[in-house]
Write a protein that holds these residues in place. Structure first.
Motif, PDB file in Angstrom:
ATOM      1  N   GLN A 162      16.437  19.039  -0.009  1.00  0.00           N
ATOM      2  CA  GLN A 162      15.923  17.716  -0.341  1.00  0.00           C
ATOM      3  C   GLN A 162      17.071  16.862  -0.866  1.00  0.00           C
ATOM      4  O   GLN A 162      17.743  17.228  -1.835  1.00  0.00           O
ATOM      5  N   LYS A 366      10.222  20.929   6.150  1.00  0.00           N
ATOM      6  CA  LYS A 366      11.202  19.897   5.843  1.00  0.00           C
ATOM      7  C   LYS A 366      10.609  18.925   4.827  1.00  0.00           C
ATOM      8  O   LYS A 366       9.497  18.434   5.024  1.00  0.00           O
ATOM      9  N   ASP A 370      14.966  15.294   4.154  1.00  0.00           N
ATOM     10  CA  ASP A 370      15.614  16.481   4.689  1.00  0.00           C
ATOM     11  C   ASP A 370      17.119  16.273   4.863  1.00  0.00           C
ATOM     12  O   ASP A 370      17.616  15.145   4.872  1.00  0.00           O
TER      13      ASP A 370
END
Length: 425
Positions: A162, A366, A370
């Motif tokens: 992240q 994701k 991402d």
């Protein structure tokens, strides 16, 4: 621990899942060991209290370790994290001067990287190699080539990453992106972005290094220069560390705030997996604004102060939208609060950037920002700096990730100092 020994020791544990006994977790608010996410922090400066408090509000998280080259900052973080841990498990946080000692621990599931930008590539790639999921502050990469290497490593080792571009988890920007993608102000013709100056050369005087800082390690892969408290302020200093302004350590406000605002432009225009096709700088030497970049569909994005700081102005054929953290406004009064129609295409929905990260770890999916999204946004920022630097219009191929100019291509990467490299993952 040198890098090759570190890689050898961590490769076999890349897919390890942490299991903790019940007595470690404690009785109150008990979670099954498989649901607990054990965190390590790499870099514990001024941004970290926000990250620590945000992540520790989630029931799944616990802090096991932290690493920093500044022992005073590290000790303060350990005290703060122990207090937050006490409400969950009472687990004591271990501190390390070398981040690789932290990554070698098999009981750590994920790392939070809040180091200066010149360290991001090394930290992310080594963390992916060690089997850790990753939250990395923005901008993701100091150079274009580093961003691509980080993306490749995260994909190779099947990690969740992240990027800390948390504006995607805020209403103003999500609403603006939905409105723009669905044509509520018609076709976008022009975008204006106010984010401050490009990167500049570091001309700070060198001063004696405080005893509690390992300055050689702080410099790490970058070309060496002497200590300056402007680059690394003491604990408790009211100002932010200004490494972010200087070549070799950051990318100026083009990357510091551009990683937020150009990121929203990419999102709103549906360019998360692509990017502009050209960058045109102003003719004025050492200009601090005036560059524009162009997408294949002809939309121009101008880097300039259009009247609001750290904000974006979208101009369409049927109206305009202006957005920042403080406001969302339009010349169509109903748009800021308009409920987006069910039939419309909506962007990824997240109200909490940290929870979205934790959920992605649990689902092996994701997250909202991402690694490729972070890389593509950082590429826009870094390409803008390159165009300002060489003062020539340059074309960019977002698929092949190359410029039409050999000098610009040489600036996609940087020299690494001494023992540091990221090429053997």
């Amino acid at each position: 621990m040198n890098r090759r020994n570190f890689i050898a020791k961590t490769a076999l544990g890349a897919a390890a899942i942490t299991i903790l006994p019940r007595h470690v977790l404690g009785g109150n608010g008990f979670l099954a060991p498989s649901d607990r996410i054990n965190l390590g922090y790499i870099g514990v400066g001024k941004q970290v209290p926000t990250l620590l408090n945000g992540l520790m509000k989630l029931p799944e998280t616990m802090v096991l370790a932290a690493a920093d080259v500044d022992s005073t900052k590290l000790n303060k973080f350990i005290g703060d994290a122990n207090k937050l841990n006490a409400a969950k498990s009472g687990h004591q946080v271990e501190g390390y001067g070398n981040y690789r000692d932290l990554l070698a621990r098999k009981d750590i599931d994920a790392v939070v990287i809040a180091s200066p930008d010149h360290w991001h590539a090394m930290h992310v790639i080594d963390a992916a190699k060690a089997g850790k999921d990753i939250y990395c502050e923005k901008p993701l990469a100091l150079t274009i080539d580093e961003g691509r290497a980080m993306l490749n490593a995260v994909r190779k080792y099947k990690r969740v990453l992240q990027t800390g571009s948390m504006q995607r988890s805020q209403y103003n920007f999500r609403q603006a992106a939905d409105l723009i993608r669905n044509g509520y102000i018609g076709d976008i013709k022009e975008v204006n972005v106010s984010v401050g100056e490009p990167v500049k050369e570091c001309d700070l005087p060198s001063l004696p290094t405080p005893a509690h800082i390992d300055w050689d390690f702080w410099i790490g892969p970058s070309l060496y220069r002497g200590f300056s408290p402007v680059l690394c302020p003491p604990i408790g200093a009211p100002e932010w560390a200004m490494w972010r302004l200087y070549h070799g350590f950051g990318g100026g406000y083009i990357t510091d705030w551009g990683a937020h605002m150009f990121d929203i432009v990419q999102w709103a225009l549906g360019m998360d997996h692509s990017g502009p096709v050209s960058f045109t700088p102003p003719d004025i030497p050492q200009a601090k604004e005036g560059l524009y970049f162009t997408y294949k569909n002809g939309v121009n994005v101008h880097h300039k102060n259009w009247g609001a700081g750290n904000a974006i102005q979208f101009l369409g054929t049927e109206g305009k939208i202006e957005v920042s953290r403080e406001f969302l406004r339009s010349d169509k009064d109903n748009l800021p609060k308009l409920e987006i129609a069910e039939k419309d295409r909506k962007v990824y929905y997240s109200e909490n950037h940290y929870k979205d990260f934790v959920d992605a770890i649990k689902k092996r999916s994701k997250p909202i920002c991402d690694v490729e999204i972070g890389h593509r946004t950082a590429t826009v920022c870094n390409a803008a700096n390159i165009a300002y630097q060489i003062q020539k219009p340059i074309k960019w191929d977002p698929k092949k990730e190359v410029f039409d100019n050999p000098f610009a291509n040489n600036l996609k990467g940087r020299a690494y100092r001494g023992k540091w490299d990221y090429l053997d993952f």
